[in-house]
Design a protein around this motif. Structure first.
Motif, PDB file in Angstrom:
ATOM      1  N   ASP A  88    -106.733  11.768  71.138  1.00 31.93           N
ATOM      2  CA  ASP A  88    -106.682  10.550  70.325  1.00 31.93           C
ATOM      3  C   ASP A  88    -105.944  10.822  69.006  1.00 31.93           C
ATOM      4  O   ASP A  88    -106.527  11.300  68.027  1.00 31.93           O
ATOM      5  N   PRO A  89    -104.642  10.484  68.973  1.00 34.48           N
ATOM      6  CA  PRO A  89    -103.862  10.784  67.770  1.00 34.48           C
ATOM      7  C   PRO A  89    -104.404  10.095  66.521  1.00 34.48           C
ATOM      8  O   PRO A  89    -104.114  10.518  65.398  1.00 34.48           O
ATOM      9  N   ALA A  90    -105.229   9.036  66.689  1.00 35.23           N
ATOM     10  CA  ALA A  90    -105.752   8.335  65.512  1.00 35.23           C
ATOM     11  C   ALA A  90    -107.001   9.031  64.950  1.00 35.23           C
ATOM     12  O   ALA A  90    -107.473   8.676  63.873  1.00 35.23           O
ATOM     13  N   SER A  91    -107.516   9.999  65.694  1.00 35.33           N
ATOM     14  CA  SER A  91    -108.760  10.647  65.263  1.00 35.33           C
ATOM     15  C   SER A  91    -108.511  11.576  64.076  1.00 35.33           C
ATOM     16  O   SER A  91    -107.502  12.288  64.041  1.00 35.33           O
ATOM     17  N   PRO A  92    -109.450  11.593  63.102  1.00 35.12           N
ATOM     18  CA  PRO A  92    -109.270  12.493  61.951  1.00 35.12           C
ATOM     19  C   PRO A  92    -109.258  13.970  62.361  1.00 35.12           C
ATOM     20  O   PRO A  92    -108.742  14.808  61.627  1.00 35.12           O
ATOM     21  N   ILE A  93    -109.827  14.286  63.554  1.00 37.91           N
ATOM     22  CA  ILE A  93    -109.810  15.703  63.951  1.00 37.91           C
ATOM     23  C   ILE A  93    -108.745  15.981  65.010  1.00 37.91           C
ATOM     24  O   ILE A  93    -108.754  17.036  65.644  1.00 37.91           O
ATOM     25  N   TYR A  94    -107.809  15.025  65.191  1.00 39.37           N
ATOM     26  CA  TYR A  94    -106.752  15.213  66.204  1.00 39.37           C
ATOM     27  C   TYR A  94    -105.978  16.503  65.899  1.00 39.37           C
ATOM     28  O   TYR A  94    -105.556  16.733  64.769  1.00 39.37           O
ATOM     29  N   GLY A  95    -105.831  17.333  66.922  1.00 41.93           N
ATOM     30  CA  GLY A  95    -105.094  18.585  66.734  1.00 41.93           C
ATOM     31  C   GLY A  95    -105.999  19.770  66.477  1.00 41.93           C
ATOM     32  O   GLY A  95    -105.563  20.911  66.575  1.00 41.93           O
ATOM     33  N   MET A  96    -107.287  19.498  66.149  1.00 38.04           N
ATOM     34  CA  MET A  96    -108.211  20.627  65.927  1.00 38.04           C
ATOM     35  C   MET A  96    -108.484  21.285  67.280  1.00 38.04           C
ATOM     36  O   MET A  96    -108.797  20.590  68.243  1.00 38.04           O
ATOM     37  N   PRO A  97    -108.332  22.594  67.388  1.00 38.61           N
ATOM     38  CA  PRO A  97    -108.617  23.222  68.687  1.00 38.61           C
ATOM     39  C   PRO A  97    -110.106  23.052  69.023  1.00 38.61           C
ATOM     40  O   PRO A  97    -110.951  23.284  68.158  1.00 38.61           O
ATOM     41  N   ILE A  98    -110.398  22.594  70.243  1.00 43.48           N
ATOM     42  CA  ILE A  98    -111.810  22.427  70.629  1.00 43.48           C
ATOM     43  C   ILE A  98    -112.103  23.212  71.903  1.00 43.48           C
ATOM     44  O   ILE A  98    -111.189  23.647  72.603  1.00 43.48           O
ATOM     45  N   LEU A  99    -113.371  23.362  72.212  1.00 37.10           N
ATOM     46  CA  LEU A  99    -113.779  23.967  73.473  1.00 37.10           C
ATOM     47  C   LEU A  99    -113.688  22.877  74.532  1.00 37.10           C
ATOM     48  O   LEU A  99    -114.330  21.819  74.395  1.00 37.10           O
ATOM     49  N   ASN A 100    -112.901  23.105  75.574  1.00 39.53           N
ATOM     50  CA  ASN A 100    -112.644  22.044  76.561  1.00 39.53           C
ATOM     51  C   ASN A 100    -113.784  21.951  77.585  1.00 39.53           C
ATOM     52  O   ASN A 100    -113.568  22.092  78.794  1.00 39.53           O
ATOM     53  N   VAL A 101    -114.974  21.668  77.107  1.00 34.50           N
ATOM     54  CA  VAL A 101    -116.152  21.638  77.996  1.00 34.50           C
ATOM     55  C   VAL A 101    -116.061  20.513  79.028  1.00 34.50           C
ATOM     56  O   VAL A 101    -116.636  20.594  80.110  1.00 34.50           O
ATOM     57  N   ASP A 102    -115.304  19.451  78.691  1.00 37.88           N
ATOM     58  CA  ASP A 102    -115.190  18.302  79.604  1.00 37.88           C
ATOM     59  C   ASP A 102    -114.535  18.687  80.928  1.00 37.88           C
ATOM     60  O   ASP A 102    -114.611  17.944  81.903  1.00 37.88           O
ATOM     61  N   GLU A 103    -113.908  19.881  80.976  1.00 36.68           N
ATOM     62  CA  GLU A 103    -113.262  20.309  82.220  1.00 36.68           C
ATOM     63  C   GLU A 103    -114.248  20.924  83.216  1.00 36.68           C
ATOM     64  O   GLU A 103    -113.904  21.164  84.369  1.00 36.68           O
ATOM     65  N   ALA A 104    -115.474  21.186  82.770  1.00 38.70           N
ATOM     66  CA  ALA A 104    -116.465  21.801  83.660  1.00 38.70           C
ATOM     67  C   ALA A 104    -116.979  20.766  84.651  1.00 38.70           C
ATOM     68  O   ALA A 104    -116.793  19.564  84.458  1.00 38.70           O
ATOM     69  N   ARG A 105    -117.662  21.257  85.727  1.00 37.10           N
ATOM     70  CA  ARG A 105    -118.163  20.316  86.727  1.00 37.10           C
ATOM     71  C   ARG A 105    -119.219  19.391  86.122  1.00 37.10           C
ATOM     72  O   ARG A 105    -119.133  18.181  86.219  1.00 37.10           O
ATOM     73  N   THR A 106    -120.215  19.952  85.471  1.00 33.32           N
ATOM     74  CA  THR A 106    -121.262  19.134  84.841  1.00 33.32           C
ATOM     75  C   THR A 106    -121.507  19.624  83.416  1.00 33.32           C
ATOM     76  O   THR A 106    -121.543  20.838  83.175  1.00 33.32           O
ATOM     77  N   VAL A 107    -121.652  18.678  82.507  1.00 36.05           N
ATOM     78  CA  VAL A 107    -121.915  19.037  81.113  1.00 36.05           C
ATOM     79  C   VAL A 107    -123.238  18.405  80.680  1.00 36.05           C
ATOM     80  O   VAL A 107    -123.424  17.186  80.829  1.00 36.05           O
ATOM     81  N   PHE A 108    -124.160  19.208  80.161  1.00 34.52           N
ATOM     82  CA  PHE A 108    -125.373  18.670  79.556  1.00 34.52           C
ATOM     83  C   PHE A 108    -125.256  18.826  78.048  1.00 34.52           C
ATOM     84  O   PHE A 108    -124.952  19.936  77.566  1.00 34.52           O
ATOM     85  N   VAL A 109    -125.469  17.734  77.325  1.00 31.49           N
ATOM     86  CA  VAL A 109    -125.413  17.816  75.859  1.00 31.49           C
ATOM     87  C   VAL A 109    -126.827  17.645  75.317  1.00 31.49           C
ATOM     88  O   VAL A 109    -127.449  16.600  75.515  1.00 31.49           O
ATOM     89  N   ILE A 110    -127.319  18.672  74.662  1.00 32.73           N
ATOM     90  CA  ILE A 110    -128.672  18.594  74.095  1.00 32.73           C
ATOM     91  C   ILE A 110    -128.563  18.253  72.615  1.00 32.73           C
ATOM     92  O   ILE A 110    -128.027  19.037  71.826  1.00 32.73           O
TER      93      ILE A 110
END
Ligand code: NAP
Length: 473
Positions: free
Chosen positions: A409-431
């Motif tokens: 999302d180029p409009a996001s204030p954190i656009y370009g910040m390196p992140i952990l690509n957890v969304d690529e995993a089969r299942t993600v649980f967010v606690i």
């Protein structure tokens, strides 16, 4: 061998060993595995530095030195034992401020003695300039750090940026005035009273500058500011080293100055912000405020039982800790869960984002406290390729560092910040406890992904429930 010759030989030797230990200690601090040892080396280096200085100065009356050592040591021990892990940035901010103040006081005392004893500031221009710079930087560090401490505590204005009108002009005038005064008493100070006035002007302007420079910066950016002020405290010490002619203080100050600056740069890169952007201030105030649950669509939630069932068949699990892990003090619970999974033959790794938490190395320290094996900790670059082949990811109290908006999302204030690509995993649980935003105050699109399930609750409680469920499988 006379005492004088002994000093001439032994003192430089002590300084050399101390400087070497400082350098190796700092190097070892860079890795979790060697950090404790590095800290010990630096402590021995400091002890040698004090011993060498006392020997060099030929100090005979130890009364006040002992009083200072005992009082300072006691305060240090009490603070270190009592401070909460989440309050560490506040403690570092205060210690930086005191470091800056100490250097400024050393320089002030040299001027003071010169003026009182000789009736004038009979210092070489270079020593006078170094002394002035030590006061300037040290005073900025003191009040800037105190302001950073308050901001981290949510004061004033709830830690939000305070944008005074014409602040850049005011800061510019104060900075020029302070440098001008340093130049004045360095190169052209005809009388003792002119020197005294110049020093008072530098001290006053710098104390005010410290407050004004940090005031417009939001509490959220304070860890970067604290790191920068850490660098300033080193520079102030190095300048004080020139004034009293102590090479070890110059070396130690330069090491702190450089290390603080490198750390500041690393933090800025990890947040995809420039240092100027942080220092100009105002970041975060334009954000639309906390994203409430209304802003989210199609969020799926799960309980500990469902997650435990999923884990029964998982071959690989990656745990992503974040600031919430520190708040919940869930490091031991996370370790216990990982132990149970490993006993069942699941491969467990931890993904550490460079700015997860509220200070550099925050997660490493917490996990080390729970004796999580170092071999299981992986940095962003090492583990980002692994998520695609991972069955389950547990995001424990992390938010911004796993927000896919930073990638897409180029409009996001954190656009370009390196992140952990957890969304690529089969299942993600967010606690986490709710859909509230993290530090950057923005919506996290991960929560709406089809492969993501939220487990709402305090991280420690949820992890303990999960461990009980897995134990019963
Ligand atoms: P984060 O984005 O601040 O999110 C932390 C999350 O933890 C919150 O959304 C909160 O959600 C949750 N939480 C709080 N208490 C909890 C509890 N008891 N149990 C479970 N969850 C809890 O944290 P992050 O992902 O670690 O990211 C760090 C942020 O700090 C980044 O934006 C980074 O740029 C910034 N930062 C870090 C540093 C550094 O050196 N590490 C320096 C400067 C800035 P709920 O309220 O819904 O529970």
């Amino acid at each position: 061998m006379s005492a004088e010759t002994l000093r001439g030989v032994v003192v430089p030797l002590i300084y050399l060993v101390s400087a070497t230990l400082f350098m190796f200690g700092l190097k070892r601090l860079a890795k979790v595995r060697t950090a404790r040892n590095g800290n010990r080396m630096a402590a021995v280096a400091m002890l040698l530095a004090v011993a060498g200085t006392l020997l060099e100065m030929g100090v005979v009356d130890y009364t006040w030195i002992l009083v200072g050592t005992i009082v300072g040591g006691l305060i240090g021990v009490i603070v270190a034992v009592r401070v909460e892990m989440t309050s560490m940035p506040e403690m570092v901010a205060l210690f930086n401020g005191f470091g800056g103040a100490a250097s400024a006081l050393v320089a002030l005392s040299v001027f003071w003695r010169s003026v009182v004893e000789n009736g004038s500031a009979q210092l070489e221009p270079m020593a006078a300039i170094a002394g002035g710079l030590s006061i300037l930087i040290g005073a900025i560090t003191l009040t800037g750090s105190l302001m950073a401490f308050l901001k981290l505590q949510g004061k004033p204005n709830k830690g939000q940026p305070v944008l005074l009108p014409a602040r850049h002009l005011l800061n510019g005038i104060l900075l020029l005035g302070a440098f001008g005064a340093v130049g004045y008493f360095g190169f052209y100070a005809p009388t003792a009273s002119a020197v005294t006035n110049g020093i008072l002007a530098v001290t006053g302007a710098s104390l005010l500058l410290g407050i004004l420079l940090v005031l417009p910066i939001g509490g959220a950016d304070m860890p970067v500011v604290v790191s920068l002020l850490n660098s300033y405290s080193g520079l102030a010490a190095a300048a004080a080293g020139f004034v009293i002619g102590n090479p070890l203080l110059i070396i130690a100050g330069a090491l702190v100055g450089a290390a603080g600056l490198i750390l500041t740069q690393i933090m800025c890169v990890a947040m995809n912000r420039s240092l100027l952007n942080v220092l100009v201030g105002g970041f975060g105030q334009a954000s639309s405020g906390p994203a409430g649950s209304d802003d989210y669509e199609g969020v799926r939630s799960s309980g500990a039982e469902e997650a435990a069932m999923m884990l029964e068949t998982a071959e690989s699990v990656i745990i992503v800790p974040g600031y919430g892990l520190a708040v919940a003090q869930a490091q031991h619970a996370v370790r216990e869960l990982a132990d149970l999974l490993e006993k069942r033959g699941t491969k467990v790794s931890y993904a550490i984002h460079p700015v997860a938490g509220r200070m550099p190395g925050h997660m490493n320290v917490l996990l080390a406290e729970a004796d999580v094996p170092y071999e299981q900790l992986f940095e962003l670059e090492e583990i980002n390729g692994e998520f695609k082949q991972t069955d389950v990811v547990f995001v424990v109290g992390a938010n911004d560092v796993v927000n896919p908006a930073a990638n897409d999302d180029p409009a996001s204030p954190i656009y370009g910040m390196p992140i952990l690509n957890v969304d690529e995993a089969r299942t993600v649980f967010v606690i986490k406890r709710s859909l509230s935003p993290g530090f950057a105050g923005m919506k996290n699109t991960l929560f709406e992904r089809d492969n993501t399930m939220m487990i709402f609750g305090d991280a420690k409680d949820v992890l303990q429930k999960l461990a009980t469920e897995i134990d019963e499988l």
